[in-house]
Design an enzyme around this catalytic site. Sequence first.
Site, PDB file in Angstrom:
ATOM      1  N   TYR A 103      37.858  31.087  32.322  1.00 15.07           N
ATOM      2  CA  TYR A 103      37.849  31.047  33.781  1.00 15.07           C
ATOM      3  C   TYR A 103      39.282  30.740  34.206  1.00 15.07           C
ATOM      4  CZ  TYR A 103      36.913  29.525  38.562  1.00 15.07           C
ATOM      5  OH  TYR A 103      36.945  29.386  39.933  1.00 15.07           O
ATOM      6  N   ASP A 144      36.233  35.551  34.123  1.00 10.42           N
ATOM      7  CA  ASP A 144      36.813  35.680  35.455  1.00 10.42           C
ATOM      8  C   ASP A 144      38.305  35.395  35.329  1.00 10.42           C
ATOM      9  OD1 ASP A 144      37.687  35.489  38.048  1.00 10.42           O
ATOM     10  OD2 ASP A 144      36.199  34.012  38.685  1.00 10.42           O
ATOM     11  N   HIS A 245      29.892  36.994  42.320  1.00  6.77           N
ATOM     12  CA  HIS A 245      30.288  37.883  41.222  1.00  6.77           C
ATOM     13  C   HIS A 245      29.043  38.559  40.650  1.00  6.77           C
ATOM     14  CE1 HIS A 245      34.398  36.048  40.394  1.00  6.77           C
ATOM     15  NE2 HIS A 245      33.848  35.142  41.183  1.00  6.77           N
TER      16      HIS A 245
END
Length: 254
Positions: A103, A144, A245
Amino acid sequence: MKIATWNVNSIKVRLPIVSDWLQTHGVDVLMLQEIKTTEFPTAEFEKIGYRCEFVGQKAYNGVATLTKIAGADPVKALAGDAADEHARFLAMTINGVRVINIYLPNGNPIGTEKFAYKLAWMQRLKSEIQSMLDAEIPFVVGGDFNVIPDDIDCSDPKLWVNDALAQPETRALWRSMLHLGTVDAFRAVDKRPGQYSFWDYQAGAWRRNIGIRIDHFLTSPQITDRIEACEIDKAPRALEKASDHTPVILTLRA
């Protein structure tokens, strides 16, 4: 082998959606980001056949990797900054592949220490990738990335001119990772514009397809040769109480 990545924006809120999705799609590996908890619901996923490894943080960040196949050698922090306490990195070896769940920091607003942290984190990730390439380790880095690689990856580039996700420095570091010998798996198989993995909750972004592609897979040469498909599954974004998302699924040949 099917590997998926999904920023769920709180596993407590999204647990029923994620569980249903896993039971429908049956991927071998699911990498989750922004779990936002130190108490991951491991038992719920074990009931449907998934082992869980995670690194959590209360109310912020956090990553978890769910696997049907037993993983080995977990590492829960990105090397290069012992003072970094953010829960953003989880690496495991699964079926002979080093699977790295990230992330990456958002970095906004630009011109602040948050942006400097983002760029430094990307440099550390680049070093990690270089080390694996040097050791000829087959790997997938997924998650991500908070990087819009190019203008084709957003519905309106003008909206992102002053955002950390699309700054020249951000994009240059992204390209530098590709130049090492990795591949953006989605773009290796799909060159179309208008393909996004994130739509803001505001201003009818989902309905109007005002989105960005920031959830990615970077693959080593050994894995790139095995890519069969890489797809964005938009269906979960249309659900009630959806994450902003949606999952991206990478399919590898045996």
